[in-house]
Design a protein around this motif. Structure first.
Motif, PDB file in Angstrom:
ATOM      1  N   ARG A   1       0.818  -1.218   0.000  1.00  0.00           N
ATOM      2  CA  ARG A   1       0.000   0.000   0.000  1.00  0.00           C
ATOM      3  C   ARG A   1       0.854   1.271   0.000  1.00  0.00           C
ATOM      4  N   TYR A   2       2.149   1.145   0.216  1.00  0.00           N
ATOM      5  CA  TYR A   2       3.021   2.318   0.334  1.00  0.00           C
ATOM      6  C   TYR A   2       3.930   2.387  -0.893  1.00  0.00           C
TER       7      TYR A   2
ATOM      8  N   PRO B   1      -5.132   8.587   5.399  1.00  0.00           N
ATOM      9  CA  PRO B   1      -5.670   7.785   4.300  1.00  0.00           C
ATOM     10  C   PRO B   1      -7.048   8.263   3.854  1.00  0.00           C
TER      11      PRO B   1
ATOM     12  N   ASP C   1      -9.102   3.635   1.702  1.00  0.00           N
ATOM     13  CA  ASP C   1      -7.853   3.058   2.182  1.00  0.00           C
ATOM     14  C   ASP C   1      -8.110   2.319   3.494  1.00  0.00           C
TER      15      ASP C   1
ATOM     16  N   ALA D   1      -6.146   1.629   5.861  1.00  0.00           N
ATOM     17  CA  ALA D   1      -5.259   2.027   6.957  1.00  0.00           C
ATOM     18  C   ALA D   1      -6.037   2.760   8.043  1.00  0.00           C
TER      19      ALA D   1
ATOM     20  N   THR E   1      -1.472  -0.162   8.803  1.00  0.00           N
ATOM     21  CA  THR E   1      -2.089  -0.983   7.764  1.00  0.00           C
ATOM     22  C   THR E   1      -1.887  -2.440   8.137  1.00  0.00           C
TER      23      THR E   1
ATOM     24  N   GLU F   1      -0.057  -5.451   5.623  1.00  0.00           N
ATOM     25  CA  GLU F   1       1.302  -5.429   5.106  1.00  0.00           C
ATOM     26  C   GLU F   1       2.136  -6.578   5.682  1.00  0.00           C
TER      27      GLU F   1
END
Length: 407
Positions: free
Chosen positions: A50-51, A150, A154, A156, A184, A187
């Motif tokens: 996601r990053y 976010p 999202d 997060a 998050t 991950e």
């Protein structure tokens, strides 16, 4: 079809695997004695799907003047002619429109990579400490924290300092040391080098793979405007197609092929601190302000960071290693670095942070390189996309954003 894969880092190895899965014969070529000898070795160990935002951005544009001054910046630059040319393209990518374009493309490729890694492990069990640890990003600046909140889609979660400390008991911080965090849950972490070593062993067992390690790669062999082979210190190796996955060495090889590939080496550092089987961390943690990541691995904690634009020297900097140790001691209950293993690697970065995946200007040479700091995260997706495009299949994710013709 016989396909030569140039490079045995995580991108080259996964490319070789997906090509054999598609029915091709592969010859894997690398100058090193074993796999993952470059940037795949002791990287940050985070699989951050996601990053994926690019380094080039309007905010980075404002910070650039300060990065050229001496100091302990998370990013350092030493101007050379190659970096100047690369930097001009970087400046063009520092727009909101380019950030949005890159982020969308990277998110799609990252999601494909997550699914393809899962599919690979369903066929070939590999033990490299993979687990869904969740990722906590802590922010020491209120402006950075506000910008990182976010969007509604999202997954997060935004956390207060107190909630961050409750989530990650290993943090040796006070609530006043930072302003908040973003967590998050999905991950992952995993040891890239261990993954590479075991995938390499599986490839060596395949009757479709010829492994040519300890083989220095020279110039391409071109006949009738098509690459048909590559010169090495052990003679010419021929194939029907080649894939360039040489990491920071990709630019030089592309130049020998007659075209420019704007990939510049970005040096990162890490230390791996052994423990007694109980890492001080439960989750992976990123200190956003210091640009340092912490990842719990089996029997060790990986601490990595920095982005130094200072040429091709991969020797670990004593000053950078000292910075990592100081930051770790300040952030976690780590009081002994006696057995810490220092490492540095050169990540192949494009000006817009997007990988280059697709045909090159030279017929017979395909590109799969330039994943930058996300090589571990994007490797499996990049390999699947490469195999799809070589076979003329509908790509598993949109491919246009990764075409070299954008430069």
């Amino acid at each position: 079809m016989k396909i030569g894969v140039l490079g045995a880092g995580v991108v080259g190895l996964t490319t070789a695997w997906w090509l054999t899965e598609a029915g091709h014969e592969v010859v894997l070529i690398d100058r090193a004695a074993g796999p993952a000898a470059g940037a795949s070795g002791a990287n940050g160990a985070q699989l951050s799907y996601r990053y994926v935002a690019p380094m080039a951005s309007p905010k980075m544009l404002m910070q650039l003047p300060g990065l050229l001054l001496p100091g302990e910046n998370a990013i350092r630059m030493s101007l050379d002619l190659e970096l100047v040319g690369w930097g001009l393209r970087f400046l063009k990518a520092c727009t909101s429109a380019e950030v949005a374009r890159t982020t969308a493309a990277q998110l799609a490729l990252a999601e494909l990579s997550r699914l393809e890694l899962e599919r690979l492990l369903g066929k070939v069990p590999i033990d490299f400490g993979l687990r869904t640890a969740g990722k906590l990003v802590i922010f020491r600046s209120a402006s950075d924290f506000a910008a990182a909140r976010p969007g509604p889609s999202d997954p997060a979660r935004v956390l207060t300092p107190a909630e961050c400390l409750a989530l990650e008991p290993g943090l040796a911080l006070n609530e006043s040391d930072f302003v908040g965090g973003v967590y998050t849950e999905s991950e992952q972490v995993g040891d890239c080098a261990a993954f590479c070593e075991q995938l390499f062993a599986k490839l060596k067992e395949s009757n479709r793979v010829e492994v040519r390690m300890n083989t220095a790669i020279g110039r391409p062999v071109v006949q009738r405007q098509r690459m048909t082979g590559v010169e090495t210190d052990h003679g010419v190796i021929e194939a029907d197609q080649f894939v360039l996955s040489l990491g920071s060495g990709a630019r030089a090889f592309a130049k020998s092929c007659g075209f420019n590939l704007p990939v510049y080496p970005v040096k990162g550092h890490s230390i791996t601190v052994a423990d007694d089987g109980q890492s001080p961390l439960t989750h992976s943690v990123t200190d956003y302000s210091r640009k340092i990541v912490y990842a719990p691995l089996p029997g060790a904690t990986r601490i990595a960071g920095f982005a130094d634009f200072q040429g091709y020297d991969a020797t670990p900097s004593e000053a950078r290693i000292a910075q990592l140790k100081e930051a770790a001691a300040d952030t976690f209950d780590i009081d002994c670095f006696c057995d810490a293993e220092p490492w540095a690697g050169l990540r192949p970065m494009t000006p817009d942070s997007r990988a280059v995946i697709g045909p090159s200007p030279l017929a017979g040479l395909f590109l799969n390189t330039g994943q930058g700091m996300l090589g571990w995260t994007l490797a499996c997706g990049s390999a699947r996309l490469t195999a799809d495009l070589i076979d003329g299949k509908k790509p598993a994710c949109p491919a246009g954003s990764f075409d070299v013709r954008r430069f």
